[in-house]
Design a protein around this motif. Structure first.
Motif, PDB file in Angstrom:
ATOM      1  N   ARG A 171       0.842  -1.183  -0.047  1.00  0.00           N
ATOM      2  CA  ARG A 171      -0.052   0.049  -0.093  1.00  0.00           C
ATOM      3  C   ARG A 171       1.066   1.190   0.162  1.00  0.00           C
ATOM      4  O   ARG A 171       0.757   2.089  -0.737  1.00  0.00           O
ATOM      5  CB  ARG A 171      -0.939   0.003   1.133  1.00  0.00           C
ATOM      6  N   ASP A 172       1.814   1.169   0.929  1.00  0.00           N
ATOM      7  CA  ASP A 172       2.814   2.497   0.731  1.00  0.00           C
ATOM      8  C   ASP A 172       3.602   2.335  -0.364  1.00  0.00           C
ATOM      9  O   ASP A 172       3.841   3.740  -0.706  1.00  0.00           O
ATOM     10  CB  ASP A 172       3.973   2.210   1.943  1.00  0.00           C
ATOM     11  N   PHE A 173       3.986   1.523  -1.176  1.00  0.00           N
ATOM     12  CA  PHE A 173       4.759   1.452  -2.300  1.00  0.00           C
ATOM     13  C   PHE A 173       3.675   1.967  -3.225  1.00  0.00           C
ATOM     14  O   PHE A 173       4.214   2.784  -4.168  1.00  0.00           O
ATOM     15  CB  PHE A 173       4.910  -0.035  -2.576  1.00  0.00           C
ATOM     16  N   LEU A 206       9.382  -4.800  -5.158  1.00  0.00           N
ATOM     17  CA  LEU A 206       8.182  -4.285  -4.511  1.00  0.00           C
ATOM     18  C   LEU A 206       7.321  -4.615  -5.934  1.00  0.00           C
ATOM     19  O   LEU A 206       6.010  -4.914  -5.702  1.00  0.00           O
ATOM     20  CB  LEU A 206       8.119  -2.975  -4.005  1.00  0.00           C
ATOM     21  N   ASN A 207       7.666  -4.116  -7.073  1.00  0.00           N
ATOM     22  CA  ASN A 207       6.595  -4.077  -8.190  1.00  0.00           C
ATOM     23  C   ASN A 207       6.260  -5.419  -8.434  1.00  0.00           C
ATOM     24  O   ASN A 207       5.296  -5.759  -8.825  1.00  0.00           O
ATOM     25  CB  ASN A 207       7.363  -3.203  -9.263  1.00  0.00           C
ATOM     26  N   ASP A 208       7.133  -6.309  -8.400  1.00  0.00           N
ATOM     27  CA  ASP A 208       6.842  -7.810  -8.836  1.00  0.00           C
ATOM     28  C   ASP A 208       6.142  -8.228  -7.647  1.00  0.00           C
ATOM     29  O   ASP A 208       5.027  -9.027  -8.231  1.00  0.00           O
ATOM     30  CB  ASP A 208       8.212  -8.666  -8.661  1.00  0.00           C
ATOM     31  N   LEU A 210       3.767  -6.439  -6.345  1.00  0.00           N
ATOM     32  CA  LEU A 210       2.488  -6.031  -6.528  1.00  0.00           C
ATOM     33  C   LEU A 210       1.855  -6.522  -7.785  1.00  0.00           C
ATOM     34  O   LEU A 210       0.385  -6.689  -7.531  1.00  0.00           O
ATOM     35  CB  LEU A 210       2.652  -4.620  -6.869  1.00  0.00           C
ATOM     36  N   LYS A 211       2.655  -6.904  -8.687  1.00  0.00           N
ATOM     37  CA  LYS A 211       1.817  -7.687  -9.892  1.00  0.00           C
ATOM     38  C   LYS A 211       1.504  -9.013  -9.491  1.00  0.00           C
ATOM     39  O   LYS A 211       0.423  -9.443 -10.023  1.00  0.00           O
ATOM     40  CB  LYS A 211       2.967  -7.910 -10.831  1.00  0.00           C
ATOM     41  N   ARG A 212       1.823  -9.722  -8.560  1.00  0.00           N
ATOM     42  CA  ARG A 212       0.832 -11.023  -7.997  1.00  0.00           C
ATOM     43  C   ARG A 212      -0.230 -10.827  -7.478  1.00  0.00           C
ATOM     44  O   ARG A 212      -0.914 -11.637  -6.821  1.00  0.00           O
ATOM     45  CB  ARG A 212       2.232 -11.661  -7.197  1.00  0.00           C
ATOM     46  N   CYS A 213      -0.366  -9.463  -6.998  1.00  0.00           N
ATOM     47  CA  CYS A 213      -1.589  -8.996  -6.151  1.00  0.00           C
ATOM     48  C   CYS A 213      -2.808  -8.842  -7.107  1.00  0.00           C
ATOM     49  O   CYS A 213      -2.727  -8.631  -8.364  1.00  0.00           O
ATOM     50  CB  CYS A 213      -1.598  -7.952  -5.273  1.00  0.00           C
ATOM     51  N   SER A 214      -3.932  -9.016  -6.552  1.00  0.00           N
ATOM     52  CA  SER A 214      -5.173  -8.961  -7.652  1.00  0.00           C
ATOM     53  C   SER A 214      -6.373  -8.390  -6.733  1.00  0.00           C
ATOM     54  O   SER A 214      -6.562  -8.365  -5.647  1.00  0.00           O
ATOM     55  CB  SER A 214      -5.681 -10.265  -8.141  1.00  0.00           C
TER      56      SER A 214
END
Length: 217
Positions: A171-173, A206-208, A210-214
């Motif tokens: 969330r912070d990212f 962190l970007n990787d 985040l990509k795994r989140c949906s």
């Protein structure tokens, strides 16, 4: 051998003043021995040969006029293993998604997330803004399903209420990402350098993650 299942034509008009040149888009459905049905589209909008794999697994091969169908199909043949890998990845992603909620439960879940977002996100972005010195003009919280956040040219930041369904450090990212856009309204090397510095050199990690989140519902 690739078999043909069907063809349709659509028209589009182009041309200068006083004239109109109609170019017909050709759309066919072909049966590929490994990929199954593939939609083959020759259209004026295409600028190059490209392949699109939808979440459903459907494959669309697009190519411009001036490129032969044989050349487009050769491109597809060279990318068969890539298409299969993308299909497999999309299938795994679909399996990992939580089951869809009934409409009433979904509505209640969204309202629950909205309340949580209103309690959390304004204070969170204010804290990160103060810590980094990156100033924004306005915050909006929306039920966006396509983006975690965005920043306008006037430094108005919009955050998705679905951020409440991911870990706090991500969330912070997302918020730091949007705050960096108040300085660099692009994804230039300077933007990434600033973001990477603010997250202690962990931007890619962190970007990787985040990509795994949906979207959680």
């Amino acid at each position: 051998m690739i078999g043909r299942c069907g063809r349709k034509r659509t028209g589009s008009a182009t041309g200068g003043r006083g004239s109109s040149v109609v170019r017909t888009s050709l759309v066919e459905v072909l049966e590929h021995p490994r990929l199954g049905e593939v939609t083959l589209a020759q259209t004026p909008r295409a600028r190059r040969v490209s392949i699109r794999v939808k979440a459903s697994g459907d494959v669309r091969l697009s190519f411009p006029f001036g490129i032969s169908q044989r050349r487009a199909l050769a491109f597809l043949e060279a990318k068969v293993e890539w298409v299969e890998a993308v299909r497999e990845r999309l299938a795994r992603k679909q399996e990992a998604l939580p089951p869809k909620l009934p409409p009433e439960e979904l509505k209640a879940r969204i309202e629950e997330l909205r309340r949580a977002a209103r309690e959390d996100l304004p204070a969170r972005i204010a804290r990160l803004s103060a810590a980094t010195g990156l100033r924004y003009e306005k915050l909006s919280i929306r039920a966006s399903r396509t983006k975690w956040g965005s920043c306008s040219g006037r430094n108005h930041i919009s955050l998705s209420l679905f951020l409440m369904g991911i870990p706090e450090h991500l969330r912070d990212f997302v918020i730091l990402h949007e705050l960096c856009h108040t300085v660099h309204h692009n994804h230039s090397p300077r933007f990434h350098a600033l973001l990477d510095r603010l997250v202690g050199g962990r931007e890619k990690e962190l970007n990787d993650a985040l990509k795994r989140c949906s979207i959680p519902c």
